[in-house]
Write a protein that holds these residues in place. Sequence first.
Motif, short mmCIF file in Angstrom:
data_model
loop_
_atom_site.label_atom_id
_atom_site.label_comp_id
_atom_site.label_asym_id
_atom_site.label_seq_id
_atom_site.Cartn_x
_atom_site.Cartn_y
_atom_site.Cartn_z
N UNK A 192 35.05 -4.20 -39.62
CA UNK A 192 35.23 -5.10 -38.47
C UNK A 192 35.80 -6.45 -38.94
N UNK A 193 36.80 -6.89 -38.21
CA UNK A 193 37.46 -8.16 -38.52
C UNK A 193 36.47 -9.31 -38.57
N UNK A 194 36.75 -10.25 -39.46
CA UNK A 194 35.89 -11.44 -39.57
C UNK A 194 35.87 -12.20 -38.25
N UNK A 195 37.05 -12.32 -37.65
CA UNK A 195 37.12 -13.07 -36.40
C UNK A 195 36.36 -12.37 -35.28
N UNK A 196 36.44 -11.06 -35.24
CA UNK A 196 35.70 -10.33 -34.21
C UNK A 196 34.21 -10.56 -34.38
N UNK A 197 33.74 -10.52 -35.62
CA UNK A 197 32.32 -10.78 -35.86
C UNK A 197 31.94 -12.19 -35.43
N UNK A 198 32.82 -13.15 -35.75
CA UNK A 198 32.56 -14.53 -35.37
C UNK A 198 32.47 -14.67 -33.85
N UNK A 199 33.42 -14.06 -33.15
CA UNK A 199 33.40 -14.11 -31.69
C UNK A 199 32.11 -13.49 -31.14
N UNK A 224 36.70 -21.57 -28.00
CA UNK A 224 36.71 -22.92 -28.55
C UNK A 224 35.66 -23.07 -29.64
N UNK A 225 34.44 -22.58 -29.38
CA UNK A 225 33.36 -22.69 -30.37
C UNK A 225 33.66 -21.81 -31.58
N UNK A 226 34.24 -20.63 -31.31
CA UNK A 226 34.52 -19.71 -32.42
C UNK A 226 35.75 -20.16 -33.22
N UNK A 227 36.46 -21.15 -32.71
CA UNK A 227 37.62 -21.65 -33.43
C UNK A 227 38.79 -20.70 -33.40
N UNK A 228 38.99 -20.03 -32.27
CA UNK A 228 40.13 -19.14 -32.16
C UNK A 228 40.72 -19.27 -30.75
N UNK A 229 41.51 -18.32 -30.34
CA UNK A 229 42.18 -18.43 -29.05
C UNK A 229 41.88 -17.21 -28.18
N UNK A 230 42.19 -17.35 -26.90
CA UNK A 230 41.92 -16.26 -25.98
C UNK A 230 42.72 -15.01 -26.34
#
Lengths: 184, 184
Positions: free
Chosen positions: B1-8, B31-37
């Motif tokens: 699983x992607x790092x960003x997916x886990x973060x989200x 915004x909190x996860x530091x990524x985009x929609x």
Amino acid sequence: MSLLKEKILQVASDLFQTRGINSTGVDTIVAVAGTTKMTLYKHFHSKEGLIIEVLNEHYRHFHAWLSERLDRKKPAERLQKLFDFIEEWVSSPDFHGMAFLKASAEFPDASSPIHELSNTHSQQFRRYLAELAADAGIADAEGLALQLSLLIEGAMQAEQIKRGSGAIVYAKKAANILIKSSLR
Amino acid sequence: MSLLKEKILQVASDLFQTRGINSTGVDTIVAVAGTTKMTLYKHFHSKEGLIIEVLNEHYRHFHAWLSERLDRKKPAERLQKLFDFIEEWVSSPDFHGMAFLKASAEFPDASSPIHELSNTHSQQFRRYLAELAADAGIADAEGLALQLSLLIEGAMQAEQIKRGSGAIVYAKKAANILIKSSLR
DNA sequence: CAAAATATATACCGCACAGTATAGTCTACT
DNA sequence: AGTAGACTATACTGTGCGGTATATATTTTG
């Protein structure tokens, strides 16, 4: 109380229970109640104010319904009969969960007025159970009241997740064991 | 699983627990996860899909945490130790209520996929308790499991309404009485 | 190095939300 | 008859929502 205000309260209560509080807009409420937003905001200063009145009305109604029935029983028997009436209450087709329990889930912030009101109702219910326990001659009335409230609120939650779960029957059996254990 | 997916997933889980599911927008999450929609919608087809993954992850984590600890105990002792671990779980500062219980309040419609998932988790938990009861030699394992689940879910609800309510301690006492009563 | 996947930035759409402004209607009481 | 109060009709504001379009940058992999 104005007829329209009562109608708004009743419609809002229905919609909150069946669709959720945050998912129900004031436009929907006034449309179903057959009135307009102007009228709603003459009777309630805000949606939050409306929610609070709905919750108070819901708890008041529940408590009146229950105590009216238990008051007709002898004090020593009330604790025994309690779960019969709770079973009757949650078996009603109109039952969609205990309002203050659901409200605390929709407003998780402890400083929210709605969450605080949920806590108040929860404590009021527990205090009422403690009175029943004391009347039945239980020594640790507060302790038993808390345990019975866990069973009742757990069963209400279970019945809200799945209608006809039969949780109340088992809650009643558990309550009888706990009451018997508290008496000796 | 992607790092960003886990973060989200982790950020969404936090926000859902502390602010509520319906009150948390996807804009806040990214915004909190530091990524985009755009990234969020590459990993989850919809907000509902995200909610479902969050709920599954939450239950999976709870069950893994609990069974990992209970598996180290002898089968006959597991039911006794259960409430100690539940107490530890709800006493964590990160505890903000059991996710599937709150989700069923926010999505009251029984045909909603989220409500259905809440029901699934509730049943899974009850089945797990029944296994523990059966391992402990309880005859009516399902019945006791249902009663214990009412106490646990009631206590979790109580602790969510008011932190430090001490409900778990009384739930534990009640559970011991019910277990003893089921054994004889 | 090139191609492909992955993430970003930003702007946008249509809609629903809570709440308000303005103006008009109806009813009831004096 | 006239006035006050309650209710209605409708349009509006500003904000946030879920979700998408476009175009660019960064990283991974063959």
